[in-house]
Design an enzyme around this catalytic site. Structure first.
Site, short mmCIF file in Angstrom:
data_model
loop_
_atom_site.label_atom_id
_atom_site.label_comp_id
_atom_site.label_asym_id
_atom_site.label_seq_id
_atom_site.Cartn_x
_atom_site.Cartn_y
_atom_site.Cartn_z
N ASN A 223 12.46 81.92 55.62
CA ASN A 223 11.48 82.75 54.92
C ASN A 223 10.25 81.88 54.64
O ASN A 223 10.30 81.02 53.77
CB ASN A 223 12.10 83.26 53.61
CG ASN A 223 11.10 84.00 52.74
OD1 ASN A 223 10.02 84.38 53.20
ND2 ASN A 223 11.47 84.22 51.49
N LYS B 195 7.54 82.84 53.38
CA LYS B 195 6.79 83.32 52.21
C LYS B 195 5.29 83.40 52.54
O LYS B 195 4.94 83.72 53.66
CB LYS B 195 7.06 82.44 50.99
CG LYS B 195 8.54 82.17 50.77
CD LYS B 195 8.82 81.56 49.42
CE LYS B 195 10.28 81.18 49.33
NZ LYS B 195 10.72 80.93 47.98
N HIS C 107 13.56 90.55 47.72
CA HIS C 107 13.52 89.13 47.34
C HIS C 107 13.14 89.04 45.86
O HIS C 107 12.33 89.82 45.37
CB HIS C 107 12.50 88.39 48.22
CG HIS C 107 12.60 86.90 48.09
ND1 HIS C 107 12.11 86.22 47.00
CD2 HIS C 107 13.14 85.97 48.90
CE1 HIS C 107 12.36 84.93 47.16
NE2 HIS C 107 12.98 84.75 48.30
N GLU D 200 11.22 87.17 44.36
CA GLU D 200 9.79 87.01 44.11
C GLU D 200 9.08 88.36 44.16
O GLU D 200 8.10 88.59 43.44
CB GLU D 200 9.20 86.01 45.13
CG GLU D 200 9.64 84.59 44.79
CD GLU D 200 9.65 83.63 45.95
OE1 GLU D 200 9.12 83.94 47.03
OE2 GLU D 200 10.23 82.53 45.78
N GLU E 219 21.07 85.11 46.33
CA GLU E 219 20.06 84.12 45.98
C GLU E 219 19.90 84.05 44.45
O GLU E 219 19.14 84.84 43.88
CB GLU E 219 18.71 84.53 46.59
CG GLU E 219 18.69 84.53 48.10
CD GLU E 219 17.30 84.18 48.61
OE1 GLU E 219 17.18 83.23 49.37
OE2 GLU E 219 16.33 84.83 48.19
N GLY F 209 13.67 77.43 45.25
CA GLY F 209 12.56 76.49 45.14
C GLY F 209 12.70 75.46 44.03
O GLY F 209 11.76 74.75 43.72
N SER G 224 17.34 76.68 47.62
CA SER G 224 17.27 75.21 47.75
C SER G 224 18.23 74.66 48.81
O SER G 224 18.75 73.55 48.65
CB SER G 224 17.50 74.54 46.40
OG SER G 224 16.45 74.88 45.50
C1 PEP Z 1 13.92 81.87 49.46
O1 PEP Z 1 12.72 81.98 49.39
O2 PEP Z 1 14.61 82.86 49.76
C2 PEP Z 1 14.51 80.57 49.21
C3 PEP Z 1 15.82 80.47 49.23
O3 PEP Z 1 13.67 79.53 48.97
P1 PEP Z 1 14.06 77.96 48.90
O4 PEP Z 1 14.95 77.67 50.08
O5 PEP Z 1 12.75 77.25 49.00
O6 PEP Z 1 14.77 77.74 47.63
#
Ligand code: PEP
Length: 247
Positions: free
Chosen positions: A14, A16, A98, A100, A168, A174, A207
């Protein structure tokens, strides 16, 4: 009852709101290094790059996804993108719900369900994201929260061929922090037990990086990863894909 085929392993990147034309070099490098990965590999760039990335990845085994879609097929929705448009640009998947988007745009699970129906109508596989906040975990509400999100985000008709579920935890995205193996296993077992199809691909996100990928893929019930930051560089995402291949 017939045996359910094992879920397809999937590494989804992703990007983003990251990526300009010059960054297509990373996608090309990934494709060159993983010409025929035995696992599903997906890149979800910003919408502005999907068509160009489709050209860059033509002939490779890497699929493309959007990061959101509107619930309507077309119409007066300035700034939005429909699932049909994503498919037309070369996408086969779309990330939905997601955290976000739930946080930045107030998306509800009911809206996610409507978007998932729109994705199916366009022939896309929806990757539905679920996860608890730090406070929800601290107060012992993780399974209640993801259970409610699962029930409300997946409409009738969800199955392994049209839907992927991404667990998630919001606090892991992040942050550099991940749940323990036991915590991930517990949520994945819960989601598997309550999913509409036990053969659905169930991936973890939050992460994931080259250093922890093998340990995460060794956890019971984890079929792959949704990767944010570490998917931007071919070397990092390539190492995660390699870990998934041997898991
Ligand atoms: C994500 O954006 O779905 C995500 C898991 O980000 P990150 O791997 O940077 O934590």
């Amino acid at each position: 009852m017939p045996d359910t085929p094992p879920p397809r392993k999937l590494a989804a990147g992703n990007w983003k709101m990251n990526g300009l034309g010059a960054d297509l070099a990373e996608a090309r490098a990934l494709a060159a290094a993983h010409a025929a990965p035995e696992v599903g590999v997906l890149l979800c760039p910003p919408a502005t790059l999907i068509s160009r990335m489709a050209e860059a990845l033509a002939g490779s085994a890497i699929a493309l996804g959007g990061q959101d879609c509107h619930a309507a097929a077309k119409g007066a929705h300035t700034g939005d993108i429909s699932a049909h448009m994503l498919a037309d640009a070369g996408a086969s998947h779309v990330i939905l719900g997601h955290s976000e988007r739930r946080a930045d745009h107030g998306e509800t699970s009911a809206q996610v369900a409507a978007k998932l129906r729109a994705a199916w109508a366009a022939g896309l596989v929806g990757i539905v994201c679920l996860g608890e906040s730090e406070q929800e975990r601290a107060t012992g509400r993780t399974l209640d929260v993801v259970g409610a999100q699962l029930a409300q985000s997946l409409p009738e008709g969800a199955h392994a061929a049209n839907t992927v579920i991404a667990y998630e935890p919001v606090w892991a995205i992040g942050s550099g922090h991940t749940p323990s193996a036991g915590e991930i296993a517990e949520v994945h077992a819960f989601l598997r037990a309550h999913a509409p199809d036990p053969g659905i691909t169930l991936i973890y996100g939050g992460s994931v990086n080259p250093a922890n990928a093998a340990d995460i893929f060794a956890i019971e019930g984890v079929d792959g990863a949704l990767v944010g930051g570490a998917s931007l560089k071919a070397a990092d995402f390539g190492a995660i894909i390699a870990a998934l291949r041997v898991s």
